[in-house]
Write an enzyme that holds these catalytic residues in place. Structure first.
Site, mmCIF file in Angstrom:
data_model
loop_
_atom_site.group_PDB
_atom_site.id
_atom_site.type_symbol
_atom_site.label_atom_id
_atom_site.label_comp_id
_atom_site.label_asym_id
_atom_site.label_seq_id
_atom_site.Cartn_x
_atom_site.Cartn_y
_atom_site.Cartn_z
ATOM 1 N N ASP A 114 -0.767 11.343 -3.181
ATOM 2 C CA ASP A 114 0.559 11.902 -2.910
ATOM 3 C C ASP A 114 1.450 10.856 -2.256
ATOM 4 O OD1 ASP A 114 0.192 11.905 -0.141
ATOM 5 O OD2 ASP A 114 -0.224 14.045 -0.009
ATOM 6 N N ALA A 115 2.724 11.145 -2.161
ATOM 7 C CA ALA A 115 3.709 10.148 -1.732
ATOM 8 C C ALA A 115 3.404 9.586 -0.352
ATOM 9 C CB ALA A 115 5.111 10.743 -1.759
#
Length: 264
Positions: A114-115
């Site tokens: 994820d980011a």
């Protein structure tokens, strides 16, 4: 299909193919063949006249898979935080194109982070390998270092390995260990083979220690090592061999088609 010199002059001599793949010189490869160190499609070959089809036959040397297709590229990225694991983000957020633009081949990511998670991500144009290694059903082992709120106890570490209940079912870490506790936070190393979405963050939240920073240090046989955040490097022949060997081991198991999941 594998052919030998006595049956048909089709295909390419095994020693020529392996020399082109960078395994060793033709003379050394011939010695490997005589010594029975090379298998084609799982069968040991000892005939120097052995011919193969590089596009379809699978070759391994001393049990380690060899990539015969020199057009395939395999790159390790230390993904920084703030970057989404996509080649084009519809929301305009920073994506992986900045790390692939200098490569001639069109590369794609194997799985996702994820980011706000940093760490090891594999980029490749080998679609079959990417599918096998990223699919949750194969459970490739990953190692994460999580910085979490609060002092983590030995009892909490034990709970993580014995198993906890989440909203989508029980989960247990393959391994867990406390690396450090100081200034109101702890560093925990978790080894998991789960492909479930945001699993590390959810596990740590469930035991009362929300994640504040998360990095993936290992993916299967690959280790991030000293690669700086935001940098890439091509896999070494040893790393590639280990990765291909793992992928071929899993490829015999049928996987249902589906989206890659964020697996941290």
């Amino acid at each position: 299909m594998m052919e030998d010199a006595s049956s048909a002059p089709e295909g390419v001599r095994l020693q020529k193919v392996l020399a082109a793949a960078g395994v060793a010189s033709r003379r050394v490869v011939e010695q490997y063949i005589v010594e029975g160190r090379i298998r084609v499609n799982g069968r040991t070959v000892t005939e120097l006249g052995t011919r193969i089809d590089p596009e379809t036959d699978l070759v391994d040397v001393d049990g380690t898979a060899v990539q015969l297709d020199v057009s395939k590229r395999y790159v390790m990225l230390n993904k920084p935080t703030g970057v989404v694991s996509s080649m084009r983000d519809e929301s305009g957020r920073p994506d992986l194109r900045r790390f692939t633009k200098d490569y001639e081949e069109r590369l794609y990511n194997v799985g996702r982070l994820d980011a706000e998670t940093s760490g090891l991500l594999v980029l490749t144009n080998d679609g079959e390998l990417a599918h096998v290694l990223a699919h949750p059903s194969f459970g490739v082992t990953k190692v994460y270092i999580a910085k979490v709120d609060g002092p983590v106890t030995a009892q909490t570490i034990s709970k993580l390995t014995k198993g906890i209940e989440l909203e989508d079912g029980p989960i247990a870490a393959d391994k867990a260990r406390l690396l450090d506790t100081s200034r109101g936070s702890s560093l925990v190393e978790l080894t998991l083979h789960s492909g479930r979405n945001r699993i590390v963050r959810r596990m740590m939240a469930a035991v009362g220690h929300p994640v504040t920073e998360l990095v993936r240090r290992q993916f299967g046989p690959l280790h991030l090592g000293t690669l700086p955040a935001g940098r890439t490097r091509e896999l070494s022949k040893i790393e590639l061999g280990a990765l291909l060997t793992l992928a071929r081991r899993y490829s015999g198991v049928a996987a249902a088609p589906g989206e890659q999941q964020e697996n941290e």
